[in-house]
Design an enzyme around this catalytic site. Structure first.
Site, short mmCIF file in Angstrom:
data_model
loop_
_atom_site.label_atom_id
_atom_site.label_comp_id
_atom_site.label_asym_id
_atom_site.label_seq_id
_atom_site.Cartn_x
_atom_site.Cartn_y
_atom_site.Cartn_z
N LYS A 1 -4.02 3.32 -2.86
CA LYS A 1 -4.81 3.83 -1.69
C LYS A 1 -4.22 5.22 -0.77
O LYS A 1 -3.97 4.86 0.00
CB LYS A 1 -5.17 2.42 -0.57
CG LYS A 1 -6.26 1.70 -0.82
CD LYS A 1 -6.71 1.31 0.49
CE LYS A 1 -7.33 0.18 0.35
NZ LYS A 1 -7.54 -0.67 1.60
N ASP B 1 0.76 -1.26 0.07
CA ASP B 1 -0.01 0.15 -0.04
C ASP B 1 0.83 1.16 -0.01
O ASP B 1 1.95 1.31 0.19
CB ASP B 1 -0.94 0.03 1.33
CG ASP B 1 -2.09 -0.68 1.35
OD1 ASP B 1 -2.48 -1.35 0.04
OD2 ASP B 1 -2.70 -0.90 2.28
N MET C 1 -7.34 8.97 9.73
CA MET C 1 -7.80 9.61 8.78
C MET C 1 -8.88 10.75 9.12
O MET C 1 -9.93 10.89 8.21
CB MET C 1 -8.86 8.54 7.95
CG MET C 1 -7.90 7.18 7.55
SD MET C 1 -8.96 5.81 7.10
CE MET C 1 -9.66 5.27 8.91
#
Ligand code: SAH
Length: 511
Positions: free
Chosen positions: A58, A36, A173
């Site tokens: 991502k 990732d 996030m």
């Protein structure tokens, strides 16, 4: 043989040293490595040479590959009887969708194992000087997604319980959503003066931390972009005392290392451990001589040779390698005395289990002849010097003057590296680089050739240059490059010390 297996591995939060031993073993044995955006790229170097390495991206909402496709990819590769290592940032089961991947593998009857990783909510505060729990401040610690759509009618998060029910809160996030997070917390009873911090690219050399309270953290963090962790709670206060990572001497400094790729790591590792962001920009590479004839002839008459003098680590490596390639071993050196120019060269000789008889106190050619002549009368002595094609003639000449019979032989060639890294030039021009280091005259000449003289003139006043020793310094000056850092001891540790002294001097100057 049936190797079919998928390892769901946590790569840790950014610092490549924070992967687990088991995770590293899974990288080493992978036939297919799927990774990732948040995985440290330097971990990929540990993969097998023929491993298939697949980036599935991502970054925020920009998915290189959809989750369903990733799930399917893991299954398809495993069904080809391959060892598949799925590397994810942090821990695979903490906001990492590892659970979804596991379920698909289970459904398709593909064996899998999970290797947990150090998750960002623990590691990034630790590197910002914030312990997530502390007996005097809190006994509870929560990991929360900050990704939730603020316009969602019903939140999955029970803000009322969360706001006052848990001491330390960490949000993944949550950068875009920070104003909403802060609003929810304060609306549900968390005092506005609660300390808060936002940490971007935690545990890497690019780590940036801003600290405030719930009253002002939105304003203070407005320049911060993802990936970042937000931490809320009294423990943030401990940063004042425990901020060890960002206070390391070279933190925030970007340093270019121009040595050959093979030789860079010792130097780069030292700088990295002191906090620097190290860019390896190889300017030289080492190859064999055009003709091994002269070296082979000397190797065959080692029994009548009195001294072998090594003036570089590469000289040692190429000389021993050639002995081995010719079917010999260290016994061929029986009775031959060895001189090495400095500690790194001595260390290299010792790696071959051979003793060094003489190492001059000053690590330059000038001091070799002087010292050797005090060890014994060199008149009539046979001396072999396995060196590079571009070595200076000074030492063999001096030894000859003392009556020695000197064989100055090319054991390896130093050639300009095939280096097309334009990104480094951009960084140099934009002022993003603090220091460029030179560890030999050829690194200086090749650097100028690769970068281009005109380009050099554009940035040479913005960057500091560092030299390992007097011969390198002379070349730097000849090239009209301003030099501000000179090693007192002509070794890599000596150069590191000179860099530290210069950085400290600059810091004092700012006060
Ligand atoms: N599985 C990961 C989390 C993936 S979700 C883990 O266990 O850490 C992605 C979020 O993790 C980012 O948006 C950010 O909030 C956080 N994150 C991951 N690495 C980070 C880092 N080095 N610095 C700051 N935040 C990070």
């Amino acid at each position: 043989m049936n190797n079919k297996i998928v390892y769901l591995v946590g790569a840790g939060p950014g610092d490549p040293g924070l992967i687990t031993v088991k995770g590293m073993a899974c990288i080493r044995k992978a036939d297919v490595l799927v990774y990732d955006y948040l995985v440290s790229k330097s971990l990929l170097k540990n993969a097998k040479h023929d491993a298939e390495i697949i980036y599935v991206g991502k970054q925020g909402n920009k998915h290189t590959m959809e989750q369903e496709d990733i799930n399917q990819l893991l299954a398809t590769k495993a069904k080809e009887n391959k060892v598949v290592t799925r590397l994810k940032g942090g821990d695979p089961y903490v906001f990492g969708r590892g659970g979804e991947e596991g379920l698909v593998l289970k459904e398709q009857k593909i064996p899998f194992e999970v290797v947990p990783g150090i998750t960002a909510a623990i590691a990034t505060p630790a590197y910002a000087g914030i312990p997530v729990t502390h007996r005097s401040y809190t006994s509870t610690f929560g990991l929360i997604t900050g990704h939730e759509d603020p316009t969602k009618d019903r939140s999955e998060i029970d803000w009322e319980k969360l706001s006052t029910g848990i001491g330390t809160l960490t949000f993944y996030m949550g950068i875009k959503n920070l104003p909403n997070i802060v609003e929810q917390l304060t609306k549900h009873g968390r005092p506005k003066d609660t300390p808060a911090a936002v940490i971007r690219w935690g545990t890497t050399t690019a780590q940036k931390t801003v600290v405030g309270t719930l009253a002002n953290i939105v304003e203070k963090a407005k320049e911060i972009k993802p990936p970042a962790i937000t931490i809320v709670g009294e423990v943030v206060k401990l940063r004042d005392q425990l901020n060890w990572f960002e206070t390391r001497p070279l933190f925030g400094k970007t340093i270019v290392v121009t040595r050959s790729r093979d030789q860079a790591s010792e130097f780069s590792d030292r700088l990295f451990d002191l906090g620097a962001d190290v860019i390896e920009f190889p300017t030289i590479s080492i190859t064999g001589p055009d003709d091994f004839g002269p070296l082979d002839k000397e190797i065959k008459r080692l029994d009548s040779t009195d001294w072998v003098i090594f003036t570089s680590v590469n000289g040692v490596d190429s000389f021993f390698q050639r002995i081995f390639d010719l079917g010999g071993d260290v016994r061929d050196l029986k009775g031959v005395k060895i001189c090495a120019i400095g500690p790194a060269t001595t260390e290299k000789v010792r790696e071959f289990h051979v003793k060094v008889d003489c190492q001059p106190p000053k690590y330059v050619a000038e001091s070799v002849a002087e010292v050797l002549n005090t060890v014994e009368d060199l008149k009539g002595k046979r001396i072999l010097m396995p060196r590079t094609d571009i070595a200076r003639s000074y030492l063999p000449e001096e030894l000859q003057k003392l009556g020695a019979d000197v064989a100055d032989i090319i054991a390896y060639k130093t050639v300009i590296a095939d280096n097309e890294d334009d990104a480094v030039l951009e960084k140099l021009k934009s002022g993003a680089v603090d220091i460029v280091t030179f560890t030999s005259s050829s690194t200086v000449r090749n650097f100028v050739q690769i970068i281009g003289k005109d380009n050099l003139d554009d940035f040479k006043e913005k960057v500091q240059f560092a030299s390992i020793g007097p011969i390198t310094t002379k070349t730097i000056e000849e090239m009209d490059i301003p030099l501000s850092i000179k090693a007192d001891e002509y070794t890599i540790p000596g150069l590191v010390k000179a860099i530290l002294d210069q950085v400290n001097k600059n810091v004092e100057g700012e006060i």
